[in-house]
Design a protein around this motif. Structure first.
Motif, mmCIF file in Angstrom:
data_model
loop_
_atom_site.group_PDB
_atom_site.id
_atom_site.type_symbol
_atom_site.label_atom_id
_atom_site.label_comp_id
_atom_site.label_asym_id
_atom_site.label_seq_id
_atom_site.Cartn_x
_atom_site.Cartn_y
_atom_site.Cartn_z
ATOM 1 N N GLU A 199 38.228 27.310 31.505
ATOM 2 C CA GLU A 199 39.460 27.257 30.716
ATOM 3 C C GLU A 199 39.961 28.531 30.179
ATOM 4 O O GLU A 199 41.205 28.822 30.182
ATOM 5 C CB GLU A 199 39.300 26.338 29.433
ATOM 6 N N ARG A 200 39.179 29.485 29.892
ATOM 7 C CA ARG A 200 39.445 30.876 29.689
ATOM 8 C C ARG A 200 40.176 31.356 30.638
ATOM 9 O O ARG A 200 40.912 32.302 30.251
ATOM 10 C CB ARG A 200 38.232 31.525 29.358
ATOM 11 N N SER A 201 40.233 31.081 31.976
ATOM 12 C CA SER A 201 40.863 31.804 32.978
ATOM 13 C C SER A 201 42.024 31.142 33.273
ATOM 14 O O SER A 201 42.808 31.689 34.489
ATOM 15 C CB SER A 201 39.739 31.964 34.137
ATOM 16 N N ARG A 202 42.488 29.903 32.740
ATOM 17 C CA ARG A 202 43.766 29.355 33.191
ATOM 18 C C ARG A 202 44.860 29.919 32.398
ATOM 19 O O ARG A 202 45.415 29.727 31.585
ATOM 20 C CB ARG A 202 43.612 27.879 32.796
ATOM 21 N N TRP A 203 45.341 31.163 33.125
ATOM 22 C CA TRP A 203 46.708 31.669 32.695
ATOM 23 C C TRP A 203 47.367 32.078 33.829
ATOM 24 O O TRP A 203 46.807 32.457 34.725
ATOM 25 C CB TRP A 203 46.186 33.023 31.906
ATOM 26 N N ARG A 204 48.698 32.419 33.812
ATOM 27 C CA ARG A 204 49.596 32.652 34.848
ATOM 28 C C ARG A 204 49.609 34.245 34.957
ATOM 29 O O ARG A 204 49.611 34.785 33.750
ATOM 30 C CB ARG A 204 50.762 31.849 34.790
ATOM 31 N N TYR A 205 50.086 34.648 36.023
ATOM 32 C CA TYR A 205 50.067 35.988 36.052
ATOM 33 C C TYR A 205 51.272 36.658 35.393
ATOM 34 O O TYR A 205 52.227 36.428 35.555
ATOM 35 C CB TYR A 205 50.024 36.379 37.574
ATOM 36 N N LYS A 206 50.913 37.471 34.300
ATOM 37 C CA LYS A 206 51.737 38.344 33.982
ATOM 38 C C LYS A 206 51.234 39.740 33.839
ATOM 39 O O LYS A 206 50.161 40.011 33.342
ATOM 40 C CB LYS A 206 52.090 37.924 32.361
ATOM 41 N N PRO A 207 51.982 40.921 34.404
ATOM 42 C CA PRO A 207 51.342 42.263 34.362
ATOM 43 C C PRO A 207 51.052 42.896 33.349
ATOM 44 O O PRO A 207 51.754 42.730 32.456
ATOM 45 C CB PRO A 207 52.498 42.986 35.360
ATOM 46 N N GLU B 45 45.480 44.403 42.273
ATOM 47 C CA GLU B 45 44.797 43.467 41.494
ATOM 48 C C GLU B 45 44.258 42.502 42.610
ATOM 49 O O GLU B 45 43.223 41.914 42.657
ATOM 50 C CB GLU B 45 45.536 42.634 40.389
ATOM 51 N N TYR B 46 45.316 42.023 43.381
ATOM 52 C CA TYR B 46 45.079 40.994 44.451
ATOM 53 C C TYR B 46 43.700 41.715 45.434
ATOM 54 O O TYR B 46 43.045 40.837 45.850
ATOM 55 C CB TYR B 46 46.296 40.833 45.300
ATOM 56 N N HIS C 201 43.564 33.664 40.710
ATOM 57 C CA HIS C 201 44.258 34.997 40.465
ATOM 58 C C HIS C 201 44.764 35.413 41.779
ATOM 59 O O HIS C 201 46.252 36.001 41.824
ATOM 60 C CB HIS C 201 43.074 36.065 39.969
ATOM 61 N N MET C 202 44.367 35.381 42.841
ATOM 62 C CA MET C 202 44.982 35.482 44.024
ATOM 63 C C MET C 202 46.365 34.730 44.367
ATOM 64 O O MET C 202 47.381 35.271 44.817
ATOM 65 C CB MET C 202 44.135 35.590 45.239
ATOM 66 N N TRP C 203 46.325 33.518 44.235
ATOM 67 C CA TRP C 203 47.198 32.671 44.574
ATOM 68 C C TRP C 203 48.499 33.122 43.732
ATOM 69 O O TRP C 203 49.489 33.008 44.154
ATOM 70 C CB TRP C 203 46.908 31.078 44.221
ATOM 71 N N ASN C 204 48.216 33.382 42.505
ATOM 72 C CA ASN C 204 49.309 33.911 41.438
ATOM 73 C C ASN C 204 50.170 35.252 41.882
ATOM 74 O O ASN C 204 51.180 35.362 41.568
ATOM 75 C CB ASN C 204 48.935 34.070 40.007
ATOM 76 N N ARG C 205 49.359 36.004 43.082
ATOM 77 C CA ARG C 205 50.052 37.100 43.360
ATOM 78 C C ARG C 205 50.102 37.119 44.939
ATOM 79 O O ARG C 205 50.843 38.131 45.600
ATOM 80 C CB ARG C 205 48.788 38.302 43.175
ATOM 81 N N LYS C 206 50.006 35.738 45.379
ATOM 82 C CA LYS C 206 50.108 35.812 46.767
ATOM 83 C C LYS C 206 51.497 35.913 47.435
ATOM 84 O O LYS C 206 51.850 36.931 48.460
ATOM 85 C CB LYS C 206 49.751 34.524 47.259
ATOM 86 N N ALA C 207 52.506 35.697 46.706
ATOM 87 C CA ALA C 207 54.017 36.090 47.396
ATOM 88 C C ALA C 207 54.192 37.524 47.457
ATOM 89 O O ALA C 207 55.001 37.904 48.288
ATOM 90 C CB ALA C 207 54.960 35.538 46.337
ATOM 91 N N VAL C 208 53.641 38.369 46.472
ATOM 92 C CA VAL C 208 53.871 39.838 46.444
ATOM 93 C C VAL C 208 52.941 40.349 47.432
ATOM 94 O O VAL C 208 53.248 41.345 48.362
ATOM 95 C CB VAL C 208 53.868 40.186 45.352
ATOM 96 N N ALA C 209 51.541 40.057 47.277
ATOM 97 C CA ALA C 209 50.398 41.022 47.909
ATOM 98 C C ALA C 209 50.204 40.462 49.534
ATOM 99 O O ALA C 209 50.088 41.414 50.195
ATOM 100 C CB ALA C 209 49.156 40.722 47.029
#
Length: 438
Positions: free
Chosen positions: A25-33, A365-366, A399-407
Motif C-alpha cells: 500500500e505504501r507504494s500506491r502512488w501515481r507518478y508526479k516528478p 527513473e524508468y 512505477h514503469m507503467w506510470n512513466r511508459k508513455a514518456v520513456a
C-alpha cells in the motif's frame, strides 16, 4: 496468467490498465516528478541519522584541528579535498548501470569521513597508549599499532557502513558492483579525513621546526594522494566484494552468505596490515617493493573484476527483460536500449529535447526501475529471490507503467540511434506521441 522466460517465475500478463493487487500500500502512488514525502516517518529517521553524523563530524574535525593547528588544518583540508571528486566520480561511473540512490552514497561517504574516522582515531590512540605503557617503548608501540591495531579497527569501522546498507537497504545491494561502489564511497570519505590529519600534521611539524611546511606537505601529498589514492578503497572493496557475493548467493546457501562477508573483511584487514607493515618495518625499499609487486597487481585485478561485473550487469539486463517485452510491459526495442549505456544516453537526450528536464527525469527513473526489475528477476532465476518478490515486481512494474508513455518512445529512439536494434522510421509506439516530433 503470465509468461515464463529466463528460467524464472512467470511474468505477469500485461493489460492497458493493470491491477497491482500484490503491491504494498505504501507504494500506491501515481507518478508526479520529484514529489517530496518529508512528512513521512522516514524523514524523522533520516534526520536523526544526519544529526548523529553531524555530531561525529564536529568532534573528529575538532580533534584533527587540535592536532594540526589551524593553519595546518586548512592546508590539509585543501589538499585532501583535491582527489575526492575524482575518486567519487570513478566509483559513480562504475555504478552507472544501476544508479544507486544518492542518499545511500551520501551516507556511505559521511560514515567513512566522520563516524568511522572518529571511532578509528579514538580506538587507535587508546590502543597505542596502552601498548606504549605495557612495553615502555613508544616507537615499537607506534609500529605495532599501525600494523596490527589500525587495520582491524579501521576496516571494521568502515565495514559497518557496508553491513548497515546490506541489511537495511537490501534492495539496493544486489551484487558485486554495489559492494564496490558503496565501499569506494565509504573508504574515500575515510581517506579524506585521514589525509587532512596527515597533511596538516606534516605542514605543522615542519613549520614548528622553522621551515615553511610546504616541502613536508608536498612529500606527504605525493605519497598519500598521488601514489596511493586508491589504498583505502582497495582495502575496503574486499569487504564490499564479500557482501556482493553474499547478495548474489541463493537463499539456501546460508553458510556462504555468512562466510563470504567475514572472509572479505579479514582479507581487507590483512591487506591493510601488509601495507602499513611495509612502511613501518621494511623501510622505503620494502614499501616500494610491496607497492609494486602486490598493491598494483591487486588493484589491477580488482579493477578488471569490477569492469567485468559492470558488463555482466548489462548482459543480465539483455537476458532478463525480453520476457517482459514479450508480455507487453516493454516495447520490443527497450531491452536492447536498456542494456546499452549509449542508448540510455541517447534516450535521455531525446526526451530532454522533446519534453524538457521533466521528461528526461522520467526516462532516468524508468531506466532505474527497469534495471532493478532485471536484477530482481535474475536473482529469482538463480534461486536467490527475496520473499517479497511478487510485491516488489509489481511495485517496479507500477512505477514503469506510470512513466511508459514518456520513456518507452525515447528508449526506442535511443536503441535505434545507438545501433542497438534496427527500428525502421517513421514509427509510433504510443498513441498521440511521435518520437520524431521534437
Amino acid at each position: 496468467m503470465g509468461t515464463g522466460g529466463s528460467g524464472g517465475p512467470a511474468v505477469p500478463a500485461y493489460d492497458a490498465r493493470p491491477v497491482f493487487d500484490a503491491m504494498p500500500e505504501r507504494s500506491r502512488w501515481r507518478y508526479k516528478p520529484r514529489v517530496s514525502r518529508i512528512w513521512r516517518s522516514k524523514a524523522i529517521r533520516a534526520g536523526i541519522l544526519i544529526l548523529l553524523l553531524a555530531l561525529c563530524a564536529l568532534v573528529i574535525l575538532a580533534i584533527v584541528r587540535e592536532q594540526t593547528g589551524s593553519e595546518g588544518f586548512l592546508v590539509g583540508l585543501g589538499l585532501a579535498t583535491l582527489p575526492v571528486p575524482l575518486l567519487l566520480a570513478a566509483f559513480r561511473w562504475l555504478g552507472r548501470v544501476e544508479p544507486r540512490p544518492w542518499r545511500n552514497l551520501a551516507f556511505a561517504f559521511a560514515w567513512g569521513a566522520f563516524a568511522a574516522a572518529l571511532v578509528s582515531i579514538l580506538a587507535n590512540t587508546f590502543a597505542i597508549q596502552w601498548i606504549a605503557t605495557a612495553t615502555a617503548d613508544p616507537t615499537s608501540a607506534d609500529n605495532l599499532g599501525a600494523t596490527l591495531v589500525a587495520p582491524v579497527v579501521e576496516e571494521t569501522a568502515k565495514a559497518a557502513a557496508l553491513f548497515l546498507l546490506f541489511f537495511f537497504r537490501r534492495r539496493h545491494f544486489t551484487g558485486l558492483v554495489d559492494g564496490v561502489v558503496f565501499a569506494g564511497f565509504t573508504a574515500t570519505g575515510f581517506a579524506f579525513t585521514e589525509n587532512i590529519l596527515y597533511l596538516g600534521t606534516a605542514f605543522d611539524e615542519e613549520q614548528s621546526a622553522g621551515g615553511s611546511g610546504i616541502a613536508s606537505a608536498a612529500a606527504t601529498f605525493f605519497v598519500r594522494v598521488v601514489m596511493s589514492p586508491f589504498a583505502h578503497p582497495l582495502f575496503t572493496v574486499l569487504t564490499g566484494l564479500g557482501l556482493g557475493f553474499a547478495a548474489m548467493a541463493a537463499r539456501r546457501h546460508r553458510l556462504r552468505r555468512f562466510v563470504l562477508p567475514v572472509l572479505g573483511l579479514l582479507l581487507s584487514m590483512a591487506m591493510h596490515a601488509l601495507w602499513n607493515g611495509s612502511a613501518s618495518y621494511l623501510g622505503p625499499f620494502g614499501f616500494y617493493l610491496v607497492y609494486g609487486m602486490f598493491m598494483v597487481p591487486a588493484f589491477a585485478l580488482l579493477t578488471w573484476l569490477t569492469i567485468w561485473s559492470r558488463q555482466r550487469e548489462l548482459r543480465t539486463i539483455s537476458v532478463a527483460l525480453p520476457p517482459y517485452a514479450a508480455a507487453g510491459w516493454l516495447a520490443p526495442a527497450e531491452p536492447a536500449a536498456l542494456s546499452s549505456m549509449r542508448a540510455r544516453s541517447e534516450a535521455r537526450s531525446f526526451a530532454r529535447r522533446a519534453g524538457g528536464p521533466t521528461a528526461a527525469h522520467a526516462v532516468s527513473e524508468y531506466v532505474r526501475f527497469a534495471t532493478s526489475l532485471a536484477f530482481l528477476r535474475d536473482r529469482a532465476s538463480r534461486g536467490a529471490a527475496d520473499p517479497d518478490f511478487v510485491a516488489r515486481e509489481q511495485e517496479l512494474l507500477h512505477h514503469m507503467w506510470n512513466r511508459k508513455a514518456v520513456a518507452g518512445p525515447a528508449l526506442t529512439y535511443g536503441a535505434r540511434a545507438a545501433g542497438a536494434v534496427r527500428v525502421p522510421p517513421p514509427y509510433r509506439d504510443y498513441e498521440g506521441y511521435n518520437p520524431y516530433r521534437v
